[in-house]
Design a protein around this motif. Structure first.
Motif, mmCIF file in Angstrom:
data_model
loop_
_atom_site.group_PDB
_atom_site.id
_atom_site.type_symbol
_atom_site.label_atom_id
_atom_site.label_comp_id
_atom_site.label_asym_id
_atom_site.label_seq_id
_atom_site.Cartn_x
_atom_site.Cartn_y
_atom_site.Cartn_z
ATOM 1 N N ASP A 34 4.078 43.131 -1.505
ATOM 2 C CA ASP A 34 5.359 42.398 -0.373
ATOM 3 C C ASP A 34 4.367 42.098 0.826
ATOM 4 N N HIS A 35 3.130 42.336 0.468
ATOM 5 C CA HIS A 35 2.138 42.351 2.299
ATOM 6 C C HIS A 35 2.244 40.590 2.058
ATOM 7 N N GLU A 36 2.665 40.109 2.954
ATOM 8 C CA GLU A 36 1.882 38.738 3.670
ATOM 9 C C GLU A 36 0.771 38.223 3.472
ATOM 10 N N TRP A 37 -0.172 38.193 1.927
ATOM 11 C CA TRP A 37 -1.023 38.077 1.526
ATOM 12 C C TRP A 37 -1.204 36.100 2.038
ATOM 13 N N HIS A 38 -0.290 35.216 2.207
ATOM 14 C CA HIS A 38 -0.590 34.322 2.593
ATOM 15 C C HIS A 38 -0.939 33.069 4.164
ATOM 16 N N GLN A 39 -0.739 35.001 4.874
ATOM 17 C CA GLN A 39 -1.578 34.407 6.447
ATOM 18 C C GLN A 39 -2.827 34.471 6.249
ATOM 19 N N ILE A 40 -3.154 34.762 4.898
ATOM 20 C CA ILE A 40 -4.707 34.989 4.704
ATOM 21 C C ILE A 40 -5.160 33.673 4.160
ATOM 22 N N ALA A 41 -4.687 33.327 3.768
ATOM 23 C CA ALA A 41 -4.756 32.123 2.586
ATOM 24 C C ALA A 41 -3.922 31.726 1.701
ATOM 25 N N GLY A 43 -0.783 30.825 -0.672
ATOM 26 C CA GLY A 43 -0.779 30.703 -1.675
ATOM 27 C C GLY A 43 -1.435 31.823 -2.733
ATOM 28 N N LEU A 44 -2.100 32.747 -1.545
ATOM 29 C CA LEU A 44 -2.327 34.089 -2.130
ATOM 30 C C LEU A 44 -1.036 34.574 -2.758
ATOM 31 N N HIS A 45 -1.132 35.462 -4.103
ATOM 32 C CA HIS A 45 -0.462 36.681 -3.983
ATOM 33 C C HIS A 45 -1.598 37.557 -4.321
ATOM 34 N N VAL A 46 -1.310 38.834 -4.309
ATOM 35 C CA VAL A 46 -1.963 40.059 -4.966
ATOM 36 C C VAL A 46 -1.190 41.387 -5.746
ATOM 37 N N THR A 47 -1.310 41.968 -6.601
ATOM 38 C CA THR A 47 -0.385 42.766 -7.301
ATOM 39 C C THR A 47 -1.612 43.613 -7.707
ATOM 40 N N VAL A 48 -0.822 44.935 -8.205
ATOM 41 C CA VAL A 48 -1.988 46.055 -8.598
ATOM 42 C C VAL A 48 -1.305 46.589 -9.771
ATOM 43 N N SER A 49 -2.167 46.896 -11.112
ATOM 44 C CA SER A 49 -1.303 47.833 -11.914
ATOM 45 C C SER A 49 -2.588 48.728 -11.652
ATOM 46 N N MET A 50 -1.937 50.139 -11.797
ATOM 47 C CA MET A 50 -2.210 51.830 -12.393
ATOM 48 C C MET A 50 -1.975 51.986 -13.103
ATOM 49 N N GLY A 51 -3.926 52.899 -13.062
ATOM 50 C CA GLY A 51 -2.569 54.124 -14.810
ATOM 51 C C GLY A 51 -2.997 55.746 -13.738
ATOM 52 N N LEU A 52 -1.682 56.412 -13.966
ATOM 53 C CA LEU A 52 -1.360 57.965 -13.456
ATOM 54 C C LEU A 52 -1.646 58.958 -14.966
ATOM 55 N N ALA A 53 -2.642 60.215 -13.909
ATOM 56 C CA ALA A 53 -2.583 60.339 -15.112
ATOM 57 C C ALA A 53 -3.104 62.027 -14.505
#
Length: 85
Positions: A34-41, A43-53
């Protein structure tokens, strides 16, 4: 404690139960998405995939890393912006 393993791989070590850790991971994932990445560049959209153990009896660090890594690959196979626990 957060640590960078290399490239785009990070680990976060929490002294808590799996349910609480999943909640924390979800908040981190959502904040990044949800961060406003478009302010950096534009069309920039960042997501994260996570594994929890969770560390089990007799596990060493390598075992914990392998378990989290397997969950990460499961999250990535399911699509972007996911947590697999």
């Amino acid at each position: 404690m957060a640590a960078r393993f290399g490239g785009d791989e990070f680990g976060v070590f929490l002294a808590t139960d799996v349910e609480t850790a999943a909640g924390i991971a979800t908040r981190i994932r959502t904040a990044i998405r949800d961060h406003e990445w478009h302010q950096i560049a534009a069309g920039l959209h960042v997501t994260v995939s996570m594994g929890l153990a969770s560390r089990g009896p007799g596990m060493i660090g390598e075992d914990l890393y392998a378990a989290a890594d397997e969950k990460l690959y499961r999250a990535e196979r399911a699509g972007r912006d996911r947590l697999a626990a």
